[in-house]
Scaffold this active site. Structure first.
Site, PDB file in Angstrom:
ATOM      1  N   TYR A 137       7.596 -11.058   3.762  1.00  0.00           N
ATOM      2  CA  TYR A 137       8.944 -10.732   3.286  1.00  0.00           C
ATOM      3  C   TYR A 137       9.955 -10.582   4.418  1.00  0.00           C
ATOM      4  O   TYR A 137      11.126 -10.325   4.172  1.00  0.00           O
ATOM      5  CB  TYR A 137       8.922  -9.421   2.489  1.00  0.00           C
ATOM      6  N   LYS A 189      -6.787  -9.873   4.539  1.00  0.00           N
ATOM      7  CA  LYS A 189      -7.466 -11.163   4.422  1.00  0.00           C
ATOM      8  C   LYS A 189      -7.756 -11.648   5.838  1.00  0.00           C
ATOM      9  O   LYS A 189      -7.492 -12.789   6.214  1.00  0.00           O
ATOM     10  CB  LYS A 189      -6.552 -12.137   3.645  1.00  0.00           C
ATOM     11  N   ASP A 221      -8.925 -10.877  -2.166  1.00  0.00           N
ATOM     12  CA  ASP A 221      -9.509 -11.532  -3.351  1.00  0.00           C
ATOM     13  C   ASP A 221     -10.571 -10.630  -3.980  1.00  0.00           C
ATOM     14  O   ASP A 221     -10.600 -10.407  -5.197  1.00  0.00           O
ATOM     15  CB  ASP A 221     -10.068 -12.927  -3.002  1.00  0.00           C
ATOM     16  N   ASP A 245       2.499  -6.561  -3.270  1.00  0.00           N
ATOM     17  CA  ASP A 245       3.281  -7.028  -4.417  1.00  0.00           C
ATOM     18  C   ASP A 245       2.334  -7.507  -5.512  1.00  0.00           C
ATOM     19  O   ASP A 245       2.486  -7.177  -6.688  1.00  0.00           O
ATOM     20  CB  ASP A 245       4.203  -8.170  -3.967  1.00  0.00           C
ATOM     21  N   ASP A 249       0.908  -5.457  -9.417  1.00  0.00           N
ATOM     22  CA  ASP A 249       1.096  -5.939 -10.799  1.00  0.00           C
ATOM     23  C   ASP A 249      -0.243  -5.882 -11.539  1.00  0.00           C
ATOM     24  O   ASP A 249      -0.305  -5.495 -12.712  1.00  0.00           O
ATOM     25  CB  ASP A 249       1.641  -7.379 -10.832  1.00  0.00           C
TER      26      ASP A 249
HETATM   27  C1  IPM Z   1       8.523  -5.902  -6.641  1.00  0.00           C
HETATM   28  C2  IPM Z   1       9.232  -7.166  -7.041  1.00  0.00           C
HETATM   29  C3  IPM Z   1      10.056  -7.686  -5.863  1.00  0.00           C
HETATM   30  C4  IPM Z   1       9.083  -7.977  -4.728  1.00  0.00           C
HETATM   31  C5  IPM Z   1      10.924  -8.905  -6.198  1.00  0.00           C
HETATM   32  C6  IPM Z   1      11.922  -8.580  -7.297  1.00  0.00           C
HETATM   33  C7  IPM Z   1      11.621  -9.466  -4.984  1.00  0.00           C
HETATM   34  O1  IPM Z   1       8.318  -8.107  -7.507  1.00  0.00           O
HETATM   35  O2  IPM Z   1       9.212  -4.932  -6.280  1.00  0.00           O
HETATM   36  O3  IPM Z   1       7.299  -5.874  -6.698  1.00  0.00           O
HETATM   37  O4  IPM Z   1       8.498  -9.066  -4.664  1.00  0.00           O
HETATM   38  O5  IPM Z   1       8.929  -7.106  -3.891  1.00  0.00           O
HETATM   39 MG    MG Z   2       6.332  -7.372  -7.627  1.00  0.00          MG
END
Ligand code: IPM
Ligand code: MG
Length: 355
Positions: A137, A189, A221, A245, A249
């Site tokens: 990032y 990784k 992984d 990130d 999720d």
């Molecule tokens: C998160 C989101 C952000 C990220 C996006 C919106 C840029 O997915 O906060 O996890 O990738 O960090």
């Molecule tokens: Mg995210």
């Protein structure tokens, strides 16, 4: 009476609706627990950009820097070029406020929210520490021969010793403070991305200062596999920006989905940012159907950060209680009208506290 200055950015899509509910809850907490919030609301987001051409003006950014915390609902809009608003608002705050920790708790409050079989709340209670200012990032990317058959695109993952160390150190401190399994797992990784050797070495060195904390390691992984197969193995995990990130999720799904997962972007001791993990969900915007629970959980993290630990915990316990009792049917879209949830949480908080 303690007073905290906070900035509030509702943002795009469902952001403003869920932010309204989260603010109802923090206002009730201010009443119940006896503190004051001075809120500055900003209109920033895609709609504002389309109307004015302004994303996050420097004057507002300077004001934000003086505050205790920022609350962000959600941003993102398909009408804008990919990443434009995300970089202008979320990434700008993460980088320019040096919010180097992305704190993402993954906690199951009620068995029925978990998509895995036979997992109980005690099995899913982990925190992912996502390094938040470096890695993929960092923005070091480029193209050459754009549009040509031999086009080249690169994006460099950047890791500094200091950036890696401060994330790892935070993870160890947190494992100690949580006082649960007292374990930190490094997720990297290093077997393929050789630059992650810096993470391996730094983790090993920092761990020597924490003899009371045990360590574990998983390649990313395998970590995805273990999070699904044996989530109870995780206490605190620390990882790079991109992997963080992705695995958060996955983690969010273990605790009930995007309708409940919240996060903090921290620079301990300085202005820090709190947001639900979900995006702006444009197709659900304005219909009063989005779950504001993630947004409310983000407000709990914000109050905790403002040293209103009792208030932060009260919000969390209230949500957990409402879920267990079934009064909160779920955290999915349409499970409740958005505004009903904020009211329910406020009533419950007030009746528990008799205020
Ligand atoms: C998160 C989101 C952000 C990220 C996006 C919106 C840029 O997915 O906060 O996890 O990738 O960090
Ligand atoms: Mg995210």
């Amino acid at each position: 009476m303690n007073q905290y200055d906070i900035s509030v950015i509702g943002g795009d899509g469902i952001g403003p609706e869920v932010t309204t509910e989260a603010m109802k809850v923090v206002d009730a907490c201010a009443d119940v627990f006896g503190f004051k919030l001075r809120k500055t609301e900003y209109p920033f987001g895609s709609e504002h950009f389309l109307a004015t051409g302004e994303i996050f003006p420097d004057t507002a950014f300077e004001e934000v820097k003086q505050q205790r915390a920022v609350y962000l609902g959600a941003i993102g809009d398909p009408r804008l070029p990919v990443g434009k608003i995300e970089y202008g608002i979320i990434a700008r705050m993460r980088f320019d406020l040096d919010l180097y920790i992305n704190l993402r708790p993954i906690k199951l409050y009620d068995e029925r929210l978990c998509p895995l079989k036979n997992k109980q709340p005690e099995d899913i209670d982990m925190v992912i520490i996502r390094e938040n200012t470096e890695g993929a990032y960092a923005g070091m990317h480029g193209f050459c021969h754009k549009g040509q058959p031999l086009e080249v695109a690169t994006q460099t993952m950047v890791y500094t010793r200091e950036g890696v160390e401060r994330a790892i150190r935070y993870a160890f401190e947190l494992a100690r403070e949580r006082d649960k399994r007292k374990q930190v797992t490094l997720i990297d990784k290093a077997n393929a991305v050789r630059a992650h050797d810096l993470w391996t070495r730094t983790f090993e060195e920092v761990s020597r200062e924490y003899s009371d904390i045990s360590t574990d390691h998983a390649y990313v992984d395998a970590a995805c596999m273990w999070m699904v197969k044996n989530p109870e193995w995780f206490d605190v995990a620390v990882t790079t920006n991109l992997f963080g990130d992705i695995v958060t999720d996955l983690g969010a799904m273990l605790q009930g989905g995007m309708g409940i997962a919240a996060s903090g972007n921290l620079h301990p001791g300085r202005v820090s940012l709190f947001e639900p993990i979900h995006g702006s969900a444009p197709k659900h915007a304005g219909k009063n159907v989005a779950s504001p629970v993630a947004a409310i959980m983000a407000s709990s993290m914000l109050l905790d950060y403002c040293d209103q630990k009792e208030a932060g915990a009260a919000i969390e316990n209230t949500i957990a209680g409402l879920l267990r009792e079934g009064k909160l049917r779920g955290v999915g879209t349409g499970d409740h009208p958005t505004d009903e949830v904020g009211d329910m949480v406020v009533n419950e908080l007030r009746s528990t506290a008799n205020v």
